[in-house]
Design an enzyme around this catalytic site. Structure first.
Site, PDB file in Angstrom:
ATOM      1  CG  HIS A   1     -53.883 -35.625 -32.601  1.00 42.46           C
ATOM      2  ND1 HIS A   1     -53.867 -34.260 -32.395  1.00 42.46           N
ATOM      3  CD2 HIS A   1     -54.663 -36.130 -31.599  1.00 42.46           C
ATOM      4  CE1 HIS A   1     -54.603 -33.965 -31.325  1.00 42.46           C
ATOM      5  NE2 HIS A   1     -55.078 -35.078 -30.823  1.00 42.46           N
TER       6      HIS A   1
ATOM      7  CG  ASN B   1     -56.950 -38.892 -23.423  1.00 48.33           C
ATOM      8  OD1 ASN B   1     -56.001 -39.678 -23.349  1.00 48.33           O
ATOM      9  ND2 ASN B   1     -58.206 -39.286 -23.374  1.00 48.33           N
TER      10      ASN B   1
ATOM     11  CG  ASP C   1     -52.025 -31.760 -33.520  1.00 48.85           C
ATOM     12  OD1 ASP C   1     -51.519 -32.051 -32.410  1.00 48.85           O
ATOM     13  OD2 ASP C   1     -53.224 -31.973 -33.770  1.00 48.85           O
TER      14      ASP C   1
ATOM     15  CG  ASN D   1     -58.461 -33.776 -25.745  1.00 50.05           C
ATOM     16  OD1 ASN D   1     -59.083 -32.915 -25.146  1.00 50.05           O
ATOM     17  ND2 ASN D   1     -59.024 -34.607 -26.594  1.00 50.05           N
TER      18      ASN D   1
END
Length: 195
Positions: free
Chosen positions: A22, A66, A91, A112
């Site tokens: 991530h 997020n 990603d 997100n």
């Protein structure tokens, strides 16, 4: 096309997330900062690590994935940077490790970070550099998957793709997205067309 003025790498802050899939956006921004000799420093009002070279800004949000939009919109509004002058590197589950796609606008694919940036900017018109990490095959495993380091062979493919992205930077910096797309969208193992 206008040249990008804000390059945003998505990731999560903190040493425990550094090698996670991530955090691929952070890896790219760190590498680009090294290449351009830009130092990144924490800036509270922009909620992230920020660097500047002339009219170009680099940003690694420190808000967690997020809430990435909070950092993006703070810097973009302050410096009057338009959505189509923003390039977000992230990603991408829907591309295999080593895959890459440069595009403007579109959906967020459940990512997100993208979702929050779209919500804060109110438009999806920013550019995305989507770098593949592959999919675990089970939606229930996605969170666990993105918060782990890639396997060694995946890391090699991702690193090679990030190098290709860095090599395409001069075209991106000129706002020549079509030429950058041609350079990036060659299949792995195929030599890129020379201009």
């Amino acid at each position: 096309m206008p040249a990008p003025r804000l390059i945003v790498g998505l990731g999560n802050p903190g040493a425990e997330y550094e090698d996670n899939r991530h955090n691929l956006g952070f890896w790219f921004v760190d590498a680009l900062a090294r290449d351009l000799k830009i130092s990144l420093a924490p800036q509270g009002k922009f909620h992230g690590h920020v660097g500047r070279c002339g009219d170009l800004w680099l940003l690694k949000p420190s808000t967690y994935m997020n809430r990435s939009g909070q950092a993006v919109v703070a810097l973009a509004h302050f410096y009057k940077i338009l959505p189509d002058e923003i390039l977000v590197i992230h990603d991408e589950l829907d591309l295999p490790p080593g895959g890459v796609k440069l595009k403007q606008g579109g959906g967020n694919g459940g990512h997100n970070g993208l979702k929050d940036i779209q919500a804060h900017l109110s438009v999806p018109d920013f550019w995305r550099l989507r770098v593949g990490i592959g999919h675990p095959g089970d939606r229930n495993e996605v969170v666990n998957y993105v918060l782990k380091a890639p396997r060694k062979e995946e890391q090699a493919l991702i690193d090679a793709t990030l190098t290709r992205c860095l090599n395409a930077w001069p075209k991106l910096a000129d706002g020549d997205y079509a030429a950058a797309q041609r350079a990036l969208h060659v299949k792995a193992g195929t030599p890129a067309a020379t201009p």
